[in-house]
Design a protein around this motif. Sequence first.
Motif, short mmCIF file in Angstrom:
data_model
loop_
_atom_site.label_atom_id
_atom_site.label_comp_id
_atom_site.label_asym_id
_atom_site.label_seq_id
_atom_site.Cartn_x
_atom_site.Cartn_y
_atom_site.Cartn_z
N TYR A 22 -47.63 48.17 -24.53
CA TYR A 22 -46.21 48.42 -24.81
C TYR A 22 -46.05 48.87 -26.26
CZ TYR A 22 -41.28 47.46 -25.71
OH TYR A 22 -39.97 47.55 -26.09
N ASP A 33 -43.07 50.31 -29.28
CA ASP A 33 -41.64 50.38 -29.55
C ASP A 33 -41.16 51.81 -29.83
OD1 ASP A 33 -42.48 50.90 -32.16
OD2 ASP A 33 -41.96 48.90 -32.91
N PRO A 40 -38.67 52.54 -26.60
CA PRO A 40 -39.84 51.84 -26.05
C PRO A 40 -40.50 52.59 -24.89
CG PRO A 40 -38.00 50.34 -26.38
CD PRO A 40 -37.47 51.73 -26.57
N TYR A 41 -41.83 52.47 -24.83
CA TYR A 41 -42.58 53.07 -23.73
C TYR A 41 -43.89 52.31 -23.54
CZ TYR A 41 -45.56 55.32 -27.27
OH TYR A 41 -46.41 55.55 -28.32
N ALA A 42 -44.48 52.50 -22.38
CA ALA A 42 -45.76 51.88 -22.06
C ALA A 42 -46.81 52.97 -21.85
CB ALA A 42 -45.65 51.01 -20.82
#
Length: 239
Positions: free
Chosen positions: A98, A100, A91-93
């Motif tokens: 956001y 997955d 996961p990252y923003a």
Amino acid sequence: MAWVGNARLTAGPEDAGFLGSVFVPRARLGVRADDPRAFVEVVEVEEVTTIRVPSGRLIIDSPWPEEPGREIVARIPPGTYRVEAAWTEAPYAHGGEYFDGRECAATRLRVSDDPVVVREAGVGVNDDVGEADVAAAGFHSDREATGAIADAEAWEALAEPFRRFREATAPWRATPTPDRDTVDLCGGRFEKSSDERLAADPIAVDVAEGWAPVWIGRTRTGTVASIVVPGRMATTPLA
């Protein structure tokens, strides 16, 4: 009697670690290359489809080139085999959203359920391995970062939809994009075509761009249990 292979073809510690973990749910393969705090974790091992290999000989190569496909030395019994995908998430923003980070970390042709005791480079029948150390064997995946697995005797017919598509969509052609005559699987991450006359099917998969290694998993007696093609992952291994 235990099988004795060529030590120069055996996967090194890092590759062996990846291959031994990538189809294990909840295994951590590393961290995102752009964020050492985000673990890349195997979240699912999915059966994508089955393919028929009537000759027991396999070509694993990019489906695009005009030259003959790259046949591997390893042989399997003629039959129908499961194709499995190992899915990871990290996961990252980005930009306030956001994600997955879901990716296909590797594709496996599952030949048997017998335990794999050694993993070796998938050498091609025309490879000249000489006396040098062989860390991996594979194929050039070109800019499409696409590989394909298919019966060697049916390769020419099975790869034709991809070659025809490339020719029809060449930059100098002002024609509508044609149908590729393949079936999309897993949201388009895989493509499958079939030739009923030859009773064979190829599967096209995402691979690492530029160079895609091929790995053979062998049992204690040396029979092929699996063939693995890693996917494209921006991952840093765990220390």
